[in-house]
Scaffold this active site. Structure first.
Site, PDB file in Angstrom:
ATOM      1  CB  CYS A 246      -3.080   0.587  -2.587  1.00 45.44           C
ATOM      2  SG  CYS A 246      -3.144   2.337  -3.021  1.00 45.44           S
TER       3      CYS A 246
ATOM      4  CG  HIS B  96      -5.484   5.207   4.005  1.00 45.47           C
ATOM      5  ND1 HIS B  96      -4.898   4.605   2.929  1.00 45.47           N
ATOM      6  CD2 HIS B  96      -4.478   5.803   4.700  1.00 45.47           C
ATOM      7  CE1 HIS B  96      -3.591   4.833   2.964  1.00 45.47           C
ATOM      8  NE2 HIS B  96      -3.310   5.559   4.028  1.00 45.47           N
TER       9      HIS B  96
ATOM     10  CD  GLU C  61      -0.794   7.378   5.530  1.00 40.84           C
ATOM     11  OE1 GLU C  61       0.358   7.585   5.927  1.00 40.84           O
ATOM     12  OE2 GLU C  61      -1.203   6.252   5.179  1.00 40.84           O
TER      13      GLU C  61
ATOM     14  CB  CYS D   5      -9.818   4.657  -0.033  1.00 36.98           C
ATOM     15  SG  CYS D   5      -8.229   5.185   0.644  1.00 36.98           S
TER      16      CYS D   5
ATOM     17  CG  ASP E  85      -1.850   1.237   1.227  1.00 30.85           C
ATOM     18  OD1 ASP E  85      -2.463   1.516   0.182  1.00 30.85           O
ATOM     19  OD2 ASP E  85      -1.962   1.936   2.262  1.00 30.85           O
ATOM     20  CB  SER E  86       0.170   4.731  -0.961  1.00 32.66           C
ATOM     21  OG  SER E  86      -1.074   4.804  -0.277  1.00 32.66           O
TER      22      SER E  86
HETATM   23  N1  DGL Z   1      -4.999   3.365   0.512  1.00 29.22           N
HETATM   24  C1  DGL Z   1      -5.051   3.896  -0.813  1.00 29.22           C
HETATM   25  C2  DGL Z   1      -6.269   3.381  -1.558  1.00 29.22           C
HETATM   26  O1  DGL Z   1      -6.813   2.343  -1.216  1.00 29.22           O
HETATM   27  C3  DGL Z   1      -5.004   5.390  -0.964  1.00 29.22           C
HETATM   28  C4  DGL Z   1      -4.070   6.183  -0.173  1.00 29.22           C
HETATM   29  C5  DGL Z   1      -3.334   7.247  -0.939  1.00 29.22           C
HETATM   30  O2  DGL Z   1      -3.925   8.240  -1.427  1.00 29.22           O
HETATM   31  O3  DGL Z   1      -2.148   7.050  -1.068  1.00 29.22           O
HETATM   32  O4  DGL Z   1      -6.679   3.993  -2.511  1.00 29.22           O
END
Ligand code: DGL
Length: 276
Positions: free
Chosen positions: A75, A196, A160, A194, A12-13
């Site tokens: 992600c 997150h 974050e 997403c 993931d990012s």
């Molecule tokens: N967790 C990432 C997703 O599922 C997005 C986070 C980011 O913007 O880096 O899209």
């Protein structure tokens, strides 16, 4: 072709992929895992197609170098903007057998079973929304479903930066939920597209009418991976089984350990990964 088996890579990012990682480990505890968070370059959601593809492929290569034969892009942004290019341009040129899977398809496949009104809302980063990946994928499986989208650019920074329980979070959550519910009447299912966003679930539920269900992806992706392993024994046997998880971050390990513990509910000791 190298037949040595290795851990399953989860990428993931940042921290969001941990919501998927947690469910995968719960449903498939026998395997070894290697989680990589590109915390140094988060967020991906606001970046161009080219940048997300470049960053994602770099990180996937690092996971391959560490022995992973199978990598899950936990992600949505990376799945929307990089997965197809990696599968088409990069994987076929590799000398060894490798596979990369995403989180959008397993989610899209199941949506038809969740909605009664056939009106589904997608909450995601700007990158995922602009890619139209959910509209296209859900359309393939369930052409009768009306898919409505809303980009929530502030939600990832809230998570974050550990502000997901703060009062500031309420403002943005309420705003985006109101926006999407006003776009079309009768939405009965909202997908947290997403990884997150499950951290915001408590607050999201607080601002939704009772007839709207919220769906997190972790459990769906884990169930889909379990099924994939049964259907693909040639990949399954390349995944090592020791029940060990390792964590890598491209940023500070102290900060990763502290925040990952919030996502996972237990302590982790991450290692730093230096980008090439
Ligand atoms: N967790 C990432 C997703 O599922 C997005 C986070 C980011 O913007 O880096 O899209």
């Amino acid at each position: 072709m190298s037949e040595k088996n290795g851990p399953i890579g989860v990428f993931d990012s940042g921290y969001g992929g941990l919501t998927v990682f947690k469910e995968i480990v719960k449903q498939l505890p026998e395997y070894d895992y290697l989680y990589l968070g590109d915390n140094a370059r988060v967020p991906y959601g606001t970046r161009s197609f080219e940048t997300v593809y470049k960053y994602t492929w770099e990180c996937v290569q690092h996971l391959f170098e560490k022995g992973c034969k199978l990598v899950i892009l936990a992600c949505n942004t990376a799945s929307a903007k990089a997965l197809r290019s990696i599968q088409q341009n990069n994987i076929p040129n590799l000398p060894d057998f490798r596979r990369v899977l995403g989180v959008i398809r397993p989610t899209a496949e199941i949506v038809g079973e969740l909605t009664k009104t056939r009106k589904v809302g997608i909450l995601a980063t700007q990158g995922t929304i602009s890619s139209e990946s959910y509209v296209l994928e859900i359309g393939k499986f369930f052409p009768d479903i009306d898919v409505v989208q809303e980009a929530c650019p502030m939600w990832v920074p809230l998570v974050e930066n550990n502000e997901f329980n703060s009062n500031g979070a309420d403002y943005f959550i309420q705003k985006n939920l109101n926006n999407i519910l006003e776009k079309v009447s009768d939405i009965d299912t909202l997908i947290l597209a997403c990884t997150h966003y499950p951290l915001l679930l408590g607050k999201i539920k607080q601002y939704l009418p009772g007839n709207v269900q919220v769906v997190s992806q972790g459990g769906l992706v884990a169930a889909s991976l379990k099924d994939y392993m049964v259907r693909h024994p040639e990949i399954e046997r390349l995944c090592s089984k020791g029940g060990i998880s390792e964590f890598y971050t491209t940023e500070s390990t102290e900060s990763f350990n502290e925040k990952a513990a919030i996502f996972l509910g237990h302590q982790v000791f991450s290692k730093h990964l230096a980008l090439h």
